[in-house]
Design a protein around this motif. Structure first.
Motif, PDB file in Angstrom:
ATOM      1  N   TYR A 146       0.849  -1.137   0.045  1.00 36.59           N
ATOM      2  CA  TYR A 146       0.010   0.031  -0.034  1.00 36.59           C
ATOM      3  C   TYR A 146       0.773   1.317   0.049  1.00 36.59           C
ATOM      4  O   TYR A 146       1.977   1.470   0.772  1.00 36.59           O
ATOM      5  CB  TYR A 146      -0.946  -0.081   1.021  1.00 36.59           C
TER       6      TYR A 146
ATOM      7  N   LYS B 265      -8.938  -3.166   3.582  1.00 38.79           N
ATOM      8  CA  LYS B 265      -9.235  -2.424   2.225  1.00 38.79           C
ATOM      9  C   LYS B 265     -10.284  -1.434   2.776  1.00 38.79           C
ATOM     10  O   LYS B 265     -10.220  -0.211   2.316  1.00 38.79           O
ATOM     11  CB  LYS B 265      -9.635  -3.318   1.070  1.00 38.79           C
TER      12      LYS B 265
ATOM     13  N   LEU C   1      -8.794   1.191   4.778  1.00 36.73           N
ATOM     14  CA  LEU C   1      -7.681   2.248   4.115  1.00 36.73           C
ATOM     15  C   LEU C   1      -8.850   3.350   3.371  1.00 36.73           C
ATOM     16  O   LEU C   1      -8.369   4.295   3.094  1.00 36.73           O
ATOM     17  CB  LEU C   1      -7.028   1.330   2.872  1.00 36.73           C
TER      18      LEU C   1
ATOM     19  N   TYR D 137      -3.297   0.507  -3.473  1.00 37.74           N
ATOM     20  CA  TYR D 137      -2.870  -0.896  -2.946  1.00 37.74           C
ATOM     21  C   TYR D 137      -2.867  -2.036  -3.831  1.00 37.74           C
ATOM     22  O   TYR D 137      -3.570  -1.768  -5.069  1.00 37.74           O
ATOM     23  CB  TYR D 137      -3.327  -1.447  -1.905  1.00 37.74           C
TER      24      TYR D 137
END
Length: 790
Positions: free
Chosen positions: A242, A313, A316, A341
């Protein structure tokens, strides 16, 4: 963070501590030595931690009677992956181990280099100076005594650390100080360019990713998946690489008035740098991870190794969305953060198949570029278009509508002014959950507060409002101390006017902007060689990033306080540089100071950087010279253009002064312009003739300043043939006359000196390259002998 994760991070960060014990003279294997050290010397009683250290190798783990989901299996496979990532067979076949062997440098195999240089065995500290690569010599080998000192330092701190989330990042800081120059492997069959610190840190990062991946996927038989079927697991995409990138940094820094510009620049630069570190820690905190998972940060960029789970995910994406909303509310569209990412396996991290590791970075780069070109969604655009300004007055500095103080500044700009005044002396940077007086806002509804009093810091740490603490340029450990911030904070004066007054000759300041050439390309392809991409690995990228960070954020302070290049004023030889660092990030630097010191400071930085990186990397710069009252934003833009001119040179490694046409390769600038032409002019014109009067520093021997100005004018207008004739005539008028001297020997010597001068000056005007170099040399010389007049 769950207790299991805490134990796993501690165990994997300490899994190879036994190597230090072994190399200090112990005959036991390092797994058992590490186990005994943690149990008996550091008083760690937790059996899960001890087992993970004791059984992190196959032959020991196979015999151990552990639960099938014991963290020892995670430590085992993480160590194997990390070892495979950072260890590469040495092309020079040798056998066995050499436990006193020093750490090889990561620059040995960078950008086609094939050297065999090493680091001196030492511990890292803010006062240790640069540890330059050296040729191998027995005196640079690690001694058992030095290993014992490292053990004592680690033991002393660990005894006072609680094994909870609050202390894990402090443990990382401790290990960085002790193990940065300790080789992970002393095998003579492997490259030894990965430090034990980098290996243990990457092992912890890999381990936490694997464990969270296994938990999310409800895999409870760790023994089968990670031990017996480890090769199969290597192909699973258990990881995310990432990256995040903050845009608008330069414009934000330069949005400032001339009043108090230097302090304002430093404050804005630090505020953004700190904001980046805060965002990093917020991400890691929400994911239940430590700073072991941070691969690189600097200049508004960062890379992480994270678990590939839907939860990761989601977090983020949510944090990125909230951060951009916060930027919009506080800075409109000035700042923007883009994150991306890509999924990867352990094999990809090992660069299997070849080229797969580099593709990860290329994929992320494309995704971030795409986000930058489509910054805002419908919701953001609607908000920006309908945003109501509650206040009619604009801030004098950032132009934001807000409640203003008596000097017409908004709360943030006012806070930055205070930060600029205190930045050079403050040591502790606290993140708080609630706003208090003199604090600055941060994303995620947090606030930055600065203190220098350690006792007051401890008091705030006990309050409910305290979130975490950072230290500056000190390897400080303690509860909720996130990390030390290496900060390039060298500074000798407080204002642009101070620097102008301390300049040699004309009272002018200079602005320097410089950064490393082709660094993105280096990270992606720098470790490729004629044998392929076997050395392109995650740990090597992390090691390179860390060395560059140390140079630009720590070592630069030492470089600027130890003069090396002296051309303009011999009296400055043993004095401090009259410059200040505005910012110095992971790969770039912005300096301001007395014009002559800025030029020489850049030369010191560049020379040390080439030595530090074994000539594998170059740095290009632009330098502009200005009146101290010239608007800072205009200076920054113009110098950015000059820096761009240096980047356009073939092979880069350039410096551009005054105007874009004066862009030169650094070696040529130092040799042809300064060492040859400038010094030649200085020696000739500084010479004291018998008939000179010494009542003014602005008198250039018997010729006067007008002579050299006329010479310069003719050189700049060399397009007309008649100017060459005038040039020759002007030179001829300089010829010494016999009646001007008291004795014939002096006259003969001065005549010879003049003829040598005239010959060179005539030769140089006949060649366009020499003519331009001569013009720049005269510019620089004139600056050294001019007064404060415009």
């Amino acid at each position: 963070m769950e207790i299991r994760q805490q134990k796993l991070i501690l165990a994997t960060l300490m899994h190879d501590i036994g190597k230090i014990i072994y190399r200090s003279g112990c005959s036991d294997n390092h797994s058992h030595s590490g186990y005994e050290f943690l149990k008996n010397k550091c008083k760690i009683k937790d059996i899960d931690i001890l087992n993970a250290v004791r059984y992190h190798h196959s032959k020991d783990l196979k015999k151990a009677k552990l639960d099938k989901n014991d963290i020892a299996y995670v430590a085992y496979v993480a160590d194997n992956i990390a070892a495979a990532v950072d260890r590469r067979k040495n092309d020079d076949e040798k056998f066995g181990f050499k436990k006193e062997a020093p750490l090889e440098t990561v620059f040995n195999i960078l950008n086609g280099n094939k050297e065999k240089f090493f680091y001196k065995g030492k511990m890292l500290s803010e006062n240790s100076g640069l540890n330059f690569p050296v040729c191998n010599n027995e005196k640079y080998n690690f001694s058992e005594d030095l290993y014992r000192k490292i053990i004592f330092q680690i033991k002393t701190v660990i005894e006072h650390i609680d094994y909870t989330t609050e202390y894990l990042n402090s443990l990382l800081t401790l290990l960085e100080g002790g193990l940065s120059y300790v080789p992970s492997s002393t095998s003579l069959t492997e490259l030894r360019d990965i430090s034990l610190y980098d290996h243990m840190k990457i092992t912890a990062a890999i381990a936490t990713c694997i464990d969270l991946y296994m938990i999310e996927n409800k895999c409870d038989d760790y023994k089968k998946i990670l031990f017996y079927d480890a090769q199969k697991f290597y192909e699973e995409k258990a990881f995310l690489l990432y990256s995040l990138d903050i845009s608008g940094i330069q414009n934000f820094i330069y949005t400032i008035s001339s009043k108090g510009a230097l302090k304002g620049l430093r404050a804005r630069s630090f505020y953004l740098e700190f904001m980046s570190e805060h965002i990093i820690d917020e991400i890691l905190s929400h994911l239940g991870l430590s700073r072991a998972n941070l691969i690189y940060s600097g200049g508004g960029h960062a890379y992480f190794l994270l678990p590939n789970t839907p939860n990761t995910k989601r977090i983020l994406d949510e944090i990125e969305r909230k951060n951009n909303q916060w930027f919009i509310h506080n800075f409109d569209t000035s700042l923007y953060i883009a994150g991306a990412y890509t999924e990867c396996s352990a094999s990809f991290l090992q660069n299997i198949p070849e080229g797969s590791y580099s593709k990860l970075y290329l994929d992320i780069s494309k995704k971030i570029s795409k986000k930058k070109s489509h910054r805002y969604g419908v919701e953001d655009i609607m908000y920006l278009n309908s945003k109501e300004y509650l206040y009619e007055r604009e801030c004098n500095i950032c132009k934001k509508n807000d409640i203003l103080d008596e000097e017409g500044r908004c709360s943030i700009c006012s806070g930055l002014d205070r930060l600029g005044k205190e930045l050079t002396k403050k040591s502790f940077f606290l993140v708080l959950n609630n706003q208090i007086k003199n604090s600055l806002p941060l994303p995620q509804n947090k606030y930055l507060y600065i203190l220098n009093d350690e006792n007051k810091v401890k008091q705030i740490m006990e309050s409910d409002t305290f979130e975490r603490c950072y230290t500056k340029n000190s390897l400080y450990t303690g509860k909720k101390v996130s990390t030390k911030l290496w900060v390039g904070d060298y500074n000798t004066n407080n204002t642009f006017e101070d620097f102008a007054k301390k300049a040699t000759g004309i009272e002018r300041i200079a602005i320097l902007r410089a950064d490393v050439d082709n660094l993105g390309q280096t990270f992606v392809h720098g470790f490729e060689n004629d044998q392929g991409t076997k050395n392109v690995t995650l740990t090597r990228t992390a090691a390179l990033s860390r060395q560059l960070t140390l140079f630009f954020k720590l070592h630069i302070n030492y470089i600027l306080s130890h003069n090396e290049n002296i051309f303009f004023d011999e009296e400055k030889k043993d004095k401090s540089r009259d410059v200040a660092i505005v910012y110095s990030g992971g790969d770039d630097v912005f300096l301001v100071g007395s014009w002559n010191d800025v030029i020489e400071a850049y030369m010191d930085i560049r020379d040390n950087f080439r030595k530090f990186t074994q000539n594998t990397l170059t740095i290009s710069a632009g330098i502009g010279i200005y009146s101290h009252s010239f608007p800072i934003n205009n200076m920054a833009k113009e110098v950015g253009t000059l820096e761009g001119s240096s980047k356009e040179l073939e092979g880069k490694d350039g410096i551009t002064l005054f105007e874009s046409e004066y862009a030169y390769k650094y070696d040529l600038f130092k040799k042809n312009i300064l060492s040859e032409k400038y010094i030649f002019l200085k020696k000739f014109f500084d010479k004291k003739y018998l008939f000179d009067t010494n009542d003014s520093k602005n008198v250039i021997n018997s010729y006067g300043k007008n002579f050299i100005y006329n010479l310069l004018e003719l050189l700049r207008n060399n397009s007309e043939k008649i100017n060459e004739v005038r040039y020759i005539y002007l030179l001829s008028r300089m010829e010494p006359q016999k009646n001007q001297y008291k004795d014939e020997d002096t006259y003969i010597a001065e005549l010879a000196n003049y003829r040598d001068f005239a010959k060179k000056m005539y030769t140089w005007i006949k060649n366009e390259k020499d003519r331009k170099e001569l013009i720049l040399s005269i510019y620089l010389y004139v600056y050294t002998i001019r007064g404060s007049e415009v």
